[in-house]
Design an enzyme around this catalytic site. Structure first.
Site, mmCIF file in Angstrom:
data_model
loop_
_atom_site.group_PDB
_atom_site.id
_atom_site.type_symbol
_atom_site.label_atom_id
_atom_site.label_comp_id
_atom_site.label_asym_id
_atom_site.label_seq_id
_atom_site.Cartn_x
_atom_site.Cartn_y
_atom_site.Cartn_z
ATOM 1 N NE ARG A 24 -4.192 -1.706 0.347
ATOM 2 C CZ ARG A 24 -5.306 -1.255 0.925
ATOM 3 N NH1 ARG A 24 -5.409 -0.024 1.295
ATOM 4 N NH2 ARG A 24 -6.319 -2.061 1.103
ATOM 5 N NE ARG A 28 -6.380 5.732 2.793
ATOM 6 C CZ ARG A 28 -7.147 4.917 3.486
ATOM 7 N NH1 ARG A 28 -8.348 5.288 3.835
ATOM 8 N NH2 ARG A 28 -6.702 3.730 3.853
ATOM 9 N NE ARG A 37 -8.618 9.367 -0.332
ATOM 10 C CZ ARG A 37 -9.393 9.736 0.682
ATOM 11 N NH1 ARG A 37 -9.468 10.994 1.025
ATOM 12 N NH2 ARG A 37 -10.089 8.821 1.324
ATOM 13 C CG ASP A 73 -8.885 -2.020 -4.320
ATOM 14 O OD1 ASP A 73 -8.245 -1.435 -3.432
ATOM 15 O OD2 ASP A 73 -9.716 -2.918 -4.078
ATOM 16 C CE1 TYR A 150 -13.452 -6.045 1.732
ATOM 17 C CE2 TYR A 150 -11.878 -7.598 0.822
ATOM 18 C CZ TYR A 150 -12.190 -6.590 1.706
ATOM 19 O OH TYR A 150 -11.246 -6.129 2.583
#
Ligand code: CP3
Length: 344
Positions: A24, A28, A37, A73, A150
């Protein structure tokens, strides 16, 4: 390749120091990511090759990692298979119409990956051009079990109990879905390699939620199919978080490297995995919140414990959004300052 440390460590060749990257790493904690973003939605960033390329290169330029990982992703695969996937700010993934029964499988297909995911392959080609052989590019996909989590639960969860109940009460339907995800993933990863990905990582983030026996039947047998299809074309890293009990079985798949988290010692992981596989990990991501001198000391202890060969320095899971950039850089710089098995 100007910096081929990762490729060397994967094939077990001697290196002057271990390669380092962070799961990752494009995300962020980087102000440059946060800026993009503000302007674009998450899947817009994934689907626009120029944006995906820019975000992929950020940690290479800003932090100086030894590998790039494609910005995308794992949930683009369920999307391509026909399910709606949203990413809700500060909540995470949301699938409004998850799979609950056999009849829901009619809404799921094995897509033509070039029709549905061509934007990923275009991004890879652009990234390879922009990287200009500076560092290798890692492509990736989610493991079938983690994607099923998911697709059935419909959102993130600590236990994924609905996904488990689906597997335990409707095993035939579950295995049909797992096989569909596997077939899609193999075609998807083969196309990533054709587009230029130098290494592939399979993320089984929720593998550790299953018992050892269930991990074999629900997860590993499908990961094995993926590794078998790819391993002669590209080095494969399998990261099944928490599934340390199956390191020996994972090493036998032919994967060149296995990811481990911080809940196992390097010595124990090595004795379980054997000598023929590279290990990747395993710094606790939350520990990057410590003061920089502590990070340095703990990273050096980690490096000493793994030893210099058949090892890729990384975190034991993704970097957290609240990690200061200079702490991430301290992690990477400590590895880069390590030579011949000692700190410089
Ligand atoms: O490693 C990288 O830098 C490459 C990009 C990457 C992302 N997701 C970007 C992303 C990779 C390799 C992933 C994998 C992924 N996605 C996994 C497996 C790895 C892991 O961490 O366990 C999983 C389980 C997902 C699903 C997912 N995507 C979740 C649970 C979330 C929300 C929680 C979170 O961490 O934000 C996402 C969103 C996501 N994927 C973001 C990024 C940069 C954050 C999006 C944003 O808010 O800007």
């Amino acid at each position: 390749m100007k910096n081929d440390l990762l490729l060397k460590a994967l094939s077990g060749k001697p290196v002057e120091r271990p390669p380092v990257w962070m799961m990752r790493q494009a995300g962020r904690y980087l102000p440059q990511y946060m800026k993009l973003r503000e302007k674009y939605g998450f899947f817009e960033r994934c689907q626009t090759p120029e944006l995906a390329c820019e975000i992929t290169l950020q940690p290479v330029d800003i932090i100086g990692v030894d590998a790039a990982i494609l910005f995308s992703d794992i949930l683009v695969v369920p999307q391509a298979m026909g399910l709606e996937v949203q990413l809700i700010e500060s909540k995470g993934p949301f699938l409004p119409n998850p799979v609950k029964t056999a009849s829901d499988l009619h809404r799921v297909c094995i897509p033509d990956v070039h029709e549905k995911l061509q934007y990923v392959f275009d991004a890879i080609q652009l990234i390879k051009k922009e990287l200009n052989s500076r560092v290798p590019l890692i492509g990736f996909a989610g493991a079938p079990w983690t994607l099923l989590c998911y697709m059935v639960q419909g959102k993130g969860s600590k236990t994924f109990d609905e996904a488990k109940a689906f597997c335990y009460t409707q095993p035939r339907v579950a295995h049909q879905l797992l096989q569909m995800i596997t077939d899609t993933t193999i075609a998807y990863l083969e196309a990533q390699v054709e587009a230029g990905a130098d290494v592939i990582q399979v993320f089984d983030s929720w593998g550790g939620l299953l018992s050892p026996a269930d991990f074999e039947t629900i997860s590993l047998q499908y990961i094995r199919q993926i590794v078998t299809a790819l391993k002669d074309k590209v080095p494969v890293i399998v990261f099944a978080k928490g599934a340390w009990h199956s390191l020996d079985a994972m090493a036998e798949t032919g994967a060149q490297a296995l990811g481990i988290d911080w809940c196992i010692t390097p010595q124990m992981a090595r004795s379980l995995a054997g000598d023929k596989v590279t290990l990747q990990g395993n710094f606790d991501p939350a520990k990057l919140l410590s003061p920089i001198p502590v990070i340095k000391k703990e990273v050096e202890a980690m490096l000493a414990a793994f030893g210099g060969e058949r090892y890729i320095a990384n975190l034991g899971h993704g970097i957290l959004p609240n990690i200061p950039v200079d702490h991430a850089r301290a992690f990477v710089d400590t590895v880069k300052g390590w030579s011949n098995g000692r700190a410089q």
